[in-house]
Motif scaffolding. Structure first.
Motif, PDB file in Angstrom:
ATOM      1  N   THR A   1       0.775  -1.391  -0.017  1.00 23.46           N
ATOM      2  CA  THR A   1       0.289   0.284   0.345  1.00 23.46           C
ATOM      3  C   THR A   1       0.910   1.311  -0.013  1.00 23.46           C
ATOM      4  O   THR A   1       0.032   2.591  -0.264  1.00 23.46           O
ATOM      5  N   GLU A   2       2.329   1.165   0.233  1.00 20.28           N
ATOM      6  CA  GLU A   2       2.716   2.232   0.083  1.00 20.28           C
ATOM      7  C   GLU A   2       3.112   2.535  -0.865  1.00 20.28           C
ATOM      8  O   GLU A   2       4.110   1.858  -2.303  1.00 20.28           O
ATOM      9  N   ALA A   3       3.750   3.591  -1.010  1.00 20.80           N
ATOM     10  CA  ALA A   3       3.985   4.819  -2.751  1.00 20.80           C
ATOM     11  C   ALA A   3       5.753   4.290  -2.743  1.00 20.80           C
ATOM     12  O   ALA A   3       6.510   4.233  -1.683  1.00 20.80           O
ATOM     13  N   VAL A   4       5.829   3.437  -3.723  1.00 22.26           N
ATOM     14  CA  VAL A   4       7.516   3.223  -3.823  1.00 22.26           C
ATOM     15  C   VAL A   4       7.877   3.504  -4.848  1.00 22.26           C
ATOM     16  O   VAL A   4       7.790   3.719  -5.891  1.00 22.26           O
ATOM     17  N   ALA A   5       9.106   4.214  -5.486  1.00 20.24           N
ATOM     18  CA  ALA A   5       9.938   4.763  -6.462  1.00 20.24           C
ATOM     19  C   ALA A   5      11.466   3.645  -7.050  1.00 20.24           C
ATOM     20  O   ALA A   5      12.375   2.803  -6.792  1.00 20.24           O
ATOM     21  N   VAL A   6      11.173   2.867  -8.471  1.00 18.20           N
ATOM     22  CA  VAL A   6      11.673   2.290  -8.759  1.00 18.20           C
ATOM     23  C   VAL A   6      13.235   3.121  -9.026  1.00 18.20           C
ATOM     24  O   VAL A   6      12.241   4.393 -10.690  1.00 18.20           O
ATOM     25  N   LEU A   7      13.998   2.632  -9.230  1.00 17.37           N
ATOM     26  CA  LEU A   7      15.301   4.046  -9.389  1.00 17.37           C
ATOM     27  C   LEU A   7      16.035   3.381 -10.811  1.00 17.37           C
ATOM     28  O   LEU A   7      16.203   1.711 -10.395  1.00 17.37           O
ATOM     29  N   LEU A   8      16.057   3.984 -12.008  1.00 16.30           N
ATOM     30  CA  LEU A   8      16.842   3.134 -13.191  1.00 16.30           C
ATOM     31  C   LEU A   8      17.967   4.029 -13.525  1.00 16.30           C
ATOM     32  O   LEU A   8      17.689   5.047 -14.444  1.00 16.30           O
ATOM     33  N   PRO A   9      19.465   3.799 -13.571  1.00 15.78           N
ATOM     34  CA  PRO A   9      20.538   4.957 -13.671  1.00 15.78           C
ATOM     35  C   PRO A   9      20.769   3.950 -15.286  1.00 15.78           C
ATOM     36  O   PRO A   9      21.077   3.152 -15.469  1.00 15.78           O
ATOM     37  N   LEU A  10      21.052   4.870 -16.185  1.00 16.91           N
ATOM     38  CA  LEU A  10      21.168   4.982 -17.634  1.00 16.91           C
ATOM     39  C   LEU A  10      22.614   5.717 -17.549  1.00 16.91           C
ATOM     40  O   LEU A  10      22.571   6.939 -17.654  1.00 16.91           O
ATOM     41  N   ARG A  11      24.251   5.036 -18.235  1.00 17.61           N
ATOM     42  CA  ARG A  11      24.833   5.273 -18.940  1.00 17.61           C
ATOM     43  C   ARG A  11      24.970   4.406 -20.620  1.00 17.61           C
ATOM     44  O   ARG A  11      25.295   3.421 -20.143  1.00 17.61           O
TER      45      ARG A  11
ATOM     46  N   ALA B   1       8.007  12.255  -2.006  1.00 15.23           N
ATOM     47  CA  ALA B   1       9.419  11.339  -1.524  1.00 15.23           C
ATOM     48  C   ALA B   1       8.319  10.317  -1.325  1.00 15.23           C
ATOM     49  O   ALA B   1       6.922   9.452  -0.393  1.00 15.23           O
ATOM     50  N   PRO B   2       8.795   8.846  -1.963  1.00 15.47           N
ATOM     51  CA  PRO B   2       8.153   7.004  -1.384  1.00 15.47           C
ATOM     52  C   PRO B   2       8.422   6.954  -0.028  1.00 15.47           C
ATOM     53  O   PRO B   2       9.534   7.336   0.745  1.00 15.47           O
ATOM     54  N   THR B   3       8.452   6.044   0.307  1.00 18.53           N
ATOM     55  CA  THR B   3       8.743   5.208   1.604  1.00 18.53           C
ATOM     56  C   THR B   3       9.426   4.367   1.285  1.00 18.53           C
ATOM     57  O   THR B   3      10.620   4.321   1.830  1.00 18.53           O
ATOM     58  N   ALA B   4       9.764   3.500  -0.388  1.00 15.94           N
ATOM     59  CA  ALA B   4      10.769   2.468  -0.312  1.00 15.94           C
ATOM     60  C   ALA B   4      11.567   2.521  -1.341  1.00 15.94           C
ATOM     61  O   ALA B   4      10.273   3.063  -2.741  1.00 15.94           O
ATOM     62  N   LEU B   5      12.317   2.626  -1.826  1.00 15.68           N
ATOM     63  CA  LEU B   5      12.710   2.747  -3.120  1.00 15.68           C
ATOM     64  C   LEU B   5      13.571   1.554  -3.954  1.00 15.68           C
ATOM     65  O   LEU B   5      14.027   0.279  -2.715  1.00 15.68           O
ATOM     66  N   ALA B   6      13.327   1.046  -5.091  1.00 13.20           N
ATOM     67  CA  ALA B   6      13.951  -0.179  -5.487  1.00 13.20           C
ATOM     68  C   ALA B   6      14.781   0.523  -6.386  1.00 13.20           C
ATOM     69  O   ALA B   6      14.413   1.458  -7.387  1.00 13.20           O
ATOM     70  N   PHE B   7      16.018   0.174  -6.449  1.00 18.20           N
ATOM     71  CA  PHE B   7      17.024   0.091  -7.600  1.00 18.20           C
ATOM     72  C   PHE B   7      17.163  -0.708  -8.122  1.00 18.20           C
ATOM     73  O   PHE B   7      17.645  -1.928  -8.358  1.00 18.20           O
ATOM     74  N   VAL B   8      16.902  -0.695  -9.968  1.00 19.35           N
ATOM     75  CA  VAL B   8      17.769  -1.389 -10.991  1.00 19.35           C
ATOM     76  C   VAL B   8      18.382  -0.854 -12.207  1.00 19.35           C
ATOM     77  O   VAL B   8      18.320  -0.375 -12.418  1.00 19.35           O
ATOM     78  N   ASP B   9      19.895  -2.070 -12.391  1.00 20.48           N
ATOM     79  CA  ASP B   9      20.515  -2.192 -13.387  1.00 20.48           C
ATOM     80  C   ASP B   9      19.321  -2.475 -14.641  1.00 20.48           C
ATOM     81  O   ASP B   9      18.771  -2.796 -14.486  1.00 20.48           O
ATOM     82  N   ALA B  10      20.294  -1.806 -15.746  1.00 19.23           N
ATOM     83  CA  ALA B  10      19.305  -1.948 -17.068  1.00 19.23           C
ATOM     84  C   ALA B  10      19.851  -3.033 -17.921  1.00 19.23           C
ATOM     85  O   ALA B  10      19.160  -3.740 -18.796  1.00 19.23           O
TER      86      ALA B  10
END
Length: 374
Positions: free
Chosen positions: A37-47, A125-134
């Protein structure tokens, strides 16, 4: 005979530890329907990821079980049209925000800086962050399942290791060592319970963190100049009073880390020196691994004509090492047979990659994505 028995006992103990970790302590979040139920941000760094970001981004857009999902993408100075690919895939989906990275400041490496920009530019601001690679492709409920497991573990940081996809002989020799090393040598239950930063492991391909705890630990700013930013972030979390946890994420994510042997070789070379620290420590560890896992089949063949009992003992030691490798592969969604039989060769390749890593670092020739590291 006594040295052979000591060798056998050491390999047997390590294989037993692998079995205990894999069967009793390794967390296994399921891939079935689950909702948070919480807000989640998926973070995708790209180069420069134009040729591989499409499957990753499509999987993110297909995530379920997270009603308040935001997908933050950062184009970190790409020159291959990565941003255009992102726009084409995302279309006008309101969940996706594409950011342009700023110039890399002194004292920062590229990956930590990209992750830190993403983590600090999420609004609201979300409650949780999910870092994901490309190079990671998530299953539909992966983010929801990982966040659920993060809370179930009472952790600040959860590292669900993806299933590593292997296609070439080099892949099969090297890539399974990632999971084998921590399942064999890291006491998982003690790692979760102990506050000691030295007892830490994490894989940056897929990381889920509680945002408040992440910021309390200093986030990626605390590991700005670290090549192994994932492990160092886990240590920073522990130093700030948080807890970390590892999980088998093979049912949540798959990852094809490198497309060729040169990429694999250079990818490991850039970071192995940071895994071991001082060259003497690296030499000691590699020597021990060679004695335990590469020497036994050679000794068994050498002694077979003249000392059959000793030859049989070291042959059993080799087979036990193979069993440990197979157990770790099965526990993490990898390919066990016949790859595990080549485990002694894998250890030799690891030793060579480690030597190459220190050699290139001493000559200041380590680079990644066009930037110097180390």
């Amino acid at each position: 005979m006594i040295p052979a028995l000591v060798l056998l006992a050491a390999v047997a103990a390590l294989t037993a530890h692998t079995v205990v970790n894999a069967t009793a302590w390794l967390r296994r979040p399921g891939a079935g329907p689950v909702e948070v139920t919480e807000a989640v941000a998926v973070l995708l760094p790209l180069r420069d990821e134009a040729d591989r970001v499409t499957p990753c981004l499509r999987a993110l857009l297909a995530q379920r079980g997270v009603p308040e999902l935001r997908i933050m993408v950062l184009d970190d100075g790409s020159t291959d049209g990565t941003a255009d690919v992102v726009r084409a895939v995302a279309g006008d989906d309101p969940r996706v925000t594409l950011l342009t990275g700023v110039t890399l400041p002194p004292g920062w490496l590229g990956k930590p800086h990209a992750c830190w920009q993403l983590a600090t530019r999420t609004d609201p601001a979300p409650t949780a962050l999910a870092f994901v690679d490309a190079d990671v492709v998530l299953t539909p409920y992966a983010v929801a399942a990982a966040v659920t497991e993060l809370h179930a573990a009472g952790a600040t940081l959860l590292s669900p290791y993806p299933r590593i996809l292997v296609r070439t002989a080099a892949d099969r020799l090297v890539q399974p060592l990632l999971q084998w090393l921590w399942l064999t040598f890291l006491p998982l239950r003690a790692m979760e319970r102990s506050p000691r930063p030295s007892l830490a492991a994490a894989g940056g391909q897929f990381l889920v963190v509680d945002r408040a705890g992440y910021l309390r630990a200093g986030g990626h700013a605390a590991v700005a100049d670290r090549v192994l930013e994932d492990i160092e972030l886990a240590r920073a979390v522990k130093r700030s009073g948080g807890r970390i946890a590892l999980a088998d994420g093979s049912r949540l994510a798959a990852c094809r880390m490198y497309d060729s042997w040169p990429q694999l070789r250079d990818g490991y070379s850039k970071s192995l020196w940071a895994s071991f620290g001082h060259p003497a420590a690296a030499a000691a560890v590699v020597t021990l691994l060679l004695l335990l896992y590469t020497a036994p089949p050679l000794i068994a063949v050498w002694l077979a004509p003249t000392a059959r009992p000793v030859s049989l003992v070291v042959l059993v030691a080799y087979l036990l090492g193979v069993v440990g490798r197979a157990v770790s592969a099965r526990a993490t969604g990898g390919r066990a047979w016949p790859d595990a039989l080549a485990h002694p060769v894998s250890v030799v390749v690891l030793g060579w990659l480690t030597l190459r890593s220190y050699h290139l670092r001493r000559r200041r020739r380590l680079t990644w994505r066009g930037r110097p590291v180390g």
